[in-house]
Write a protein that holds these residues in place. Structure first.
Motif, PDB file in Angstrom:
ATOM      1  N   PHE A 198       8.159 -11.587  -9.585  1.00  0.00           N
ATOM      2  CA  PHE A 198       7.074 -10.647  -9.311  1.00  0.00           C
ATOM      3  C   PHE A 198       7.398  -9.265  -9.892  1.00  0.00           C
ATOM      4  CE2 PHE A 198       5.226  -7.393  -6.483  1.00  0.00           C
ATOM      5  CZ  PHE A 198       3.882  -7.657  -6.702  1.00  0.00           C
ATOM      6  N   ALA A 199       8.631  -8.804  -9.688  1.00  0.00           N
ATOM      7  CA  ALA A 199       9.022  -7.490 -10.201  1.00  0.00           C
ATOM      8  C   ALA A 199       8.968  -7.459 -11.733  1.00  0.00           C
ATOM      9  CB  ALA A 199      10.422  -7.135  -9.713  1.00  0.00           C
ATOM     10  N   LEU A 200       9.423  -8.522 -12.375  1.00  0.00           N
ATOM     11  CA  LEU A 200       9.365  -8.577 -13.832  1.00  0.00           C
ATOM     12  C   LEU A 200       7.922  -8.607 -14.326  1.00  0.00           C
ATOM     13  CD1 LEU A 200      12.287 -11.070 -14.479  1.00  0.00           C
ATOM     14  CD2 LEU A 200      12.228  -8.638 -15.098  1.00  0.00           C
ATOM     15  N   ARG A 201       7.071  -9.325 -13.623  1.00  0.00           N
ATOM     16  CA  ARG A 201       5.662  -9.379 -14.011  1.00  0.00           C
ATOM     17  C   ARG A 201       5.014  -7.996 -13.907  1.00  0.00           C
ATOM     18  NH1 ARG A 201       2.799 -13.944 -15.342  1.00  0.00           N
ATOM     19  NH2 ARG A 201       0.660 -13.373 -15.681  1.00  0.00           N
ATOM     20  N   ARG A 202       5.339  -7.267 -12.817  1.00  0.00           N
ATOM     21  CA  ARG A 202       4.816  -5.902 -12.676  1.00  0.00           C
ATOM     22  C   ARG A 202       5.365  -4.997 -13.759  1.00  0.00           C
ATOM     23  NH1 ARG A 202       4.472  -3.381  -6.723  1.00  0.00           N
ATOM     24  NH2 ARG A 202       3.565  -1.705  -7.963  1.00  0.00           N
ATOM     25  N   ARG A 241       0.840  -1.204   0.000  1.00  0.00           N
ATOM     26  CA  ARG A 241       0.000   0.000   0.000  1.00  0.00           C
ATOM     27  C   ARG A 241       0.873   1.251   0.000  1.00  0.00           C
ATOM     28  NH1 ARG A 241      -1.765   3.884   3.092  1.00  0.00           N
ATOM     29  NH2 ARG A 241      -0.705   3.164   4.969  1.00  0.00           N
ATOM     30  N   LEU A 242       1.944   1.230   0.786  1.00  0.00           N
ATOM     31  CA  LEU A 242       2.828   2.392   0.868  1.00  0.00           C
ATOM     32  C   LEU A 242       3.647   2.587  -0.405  1.00  0.00           C
ATOM     33  CD1 LEU A 242       4.065   1.990   4.549  1.00  0.00           C
ATOM     34  CD2 LEU A 242       2.467   3.706   3.671  1.00  0.00           C
ATOM     35  N   ILE A 243       4.019   1.491  -1.066  1.00  0.00           N
ATOM     36  CA  ILE A 243       4.784   1.584  -2.312  1.00  0.00           C
ATOM     37  C   ILE A 243       3.935   2.239  -3.395  1.00  0.00           C
ATOM     38  CG2 ILE A 243       5.778   0.235  -4.197  1.00  0.00           C
ATOM     39  CD1 ILE A 243       6.764  -1.738  -2.081  1.00  0.00           C
ATOM     40  N   GLY A 244       2.666   1.902  -3.436  1.00  0.00           N
ATOM     41  CA  GLY A 244       1.773   2.480  -4.439  1.00  0.00           C
ATOM     42  C   GLY A 244       1.715   1.649  -5.703  1.00  0.00           C
ATOM     43  N   ASP A 245       1.039   2.215  -6.675  1.00  0.00           N
ATOM     44  CA  ASP A 245       0.853   1.516  -7.944  1.00  0.00           C
ATOM     45  C   ASP A 245       2.160   1.431  -8.714  1.00  0.00           C
ATOM     46  OD1 ASP A 245      -1.851   1.215  -7.462  1.00  0.00           O
ATOM     47  OD2 ASP A 245      -2.353   3.112  -8.442  1.00  0.00           O
ATOM     48  N   ALA A 246       2.268   0.388  -9.515  1.00  0.00           N
ATOM     49  CA  ALA A 246       3.444   0.230 -10.367  1.00  0.00           C
ATOM     50  C   ALA A 246       3.402   1.281 -11.468  1.00  0.00           C
ATOM     51  CB  ALA A 246       3.460  -1.160 -10.987  1.00  0.00           C
ATOM     52  N   PRO A 247       4.559   1.798 -11.873  1.00  0.00           N
ATOM     53  CA  PRO A 247       4.574   2.744 -12.985  1.00  0.00           C
ATOM     54  C   PRO A 247       4.093   2.061 -14.260  1.00  0.00           C
ATOM     55  CG  PRO A 247       6.811   2.248 -12.241  1.00  0.00           C
ATOM     56  CD  PRO A 247       5.878   1.551 -11.329  1.00  0.00           C
TER      57      PRO A 247
END
Length: 60
Positions: free
Chosen positions: A50-54, A16-22
């Motif tokens: 997970f990071a690559l998927r985002r 929640r704190l990180i926010g939406d992916a760019p």
């Protein structure tokens, strides 16, 4: 919302704190394809997947 005593609370609060992916973490370049191999399915491998998927780089 998840209760503070839930095992998922810290993870959900962090996301929640990180926010939406760019919209696009990996800029497009002509003639370059994103072929990625992740060796290992532990915590680090899962995090990279997970990071690559985002980032829009999905498995085929």
């Amino acid at each position: 919302m998840t209760k503070p005593d839930s095992p998922d609370f810290v993870a959900q609060e962090t996301l929640r704190l990180i926010g939406d992916a760019p919209p696009n973490w990996v800029p497009d370049f002509d003639g370059i394809d994103h072929n990625v191999t992740i060796v290992g399915g532990g915590q680090t491998g899962a995090t990279f997947a997970f990071a690559l998927r985002r980032a829009g780089i999905a498995s085929s």
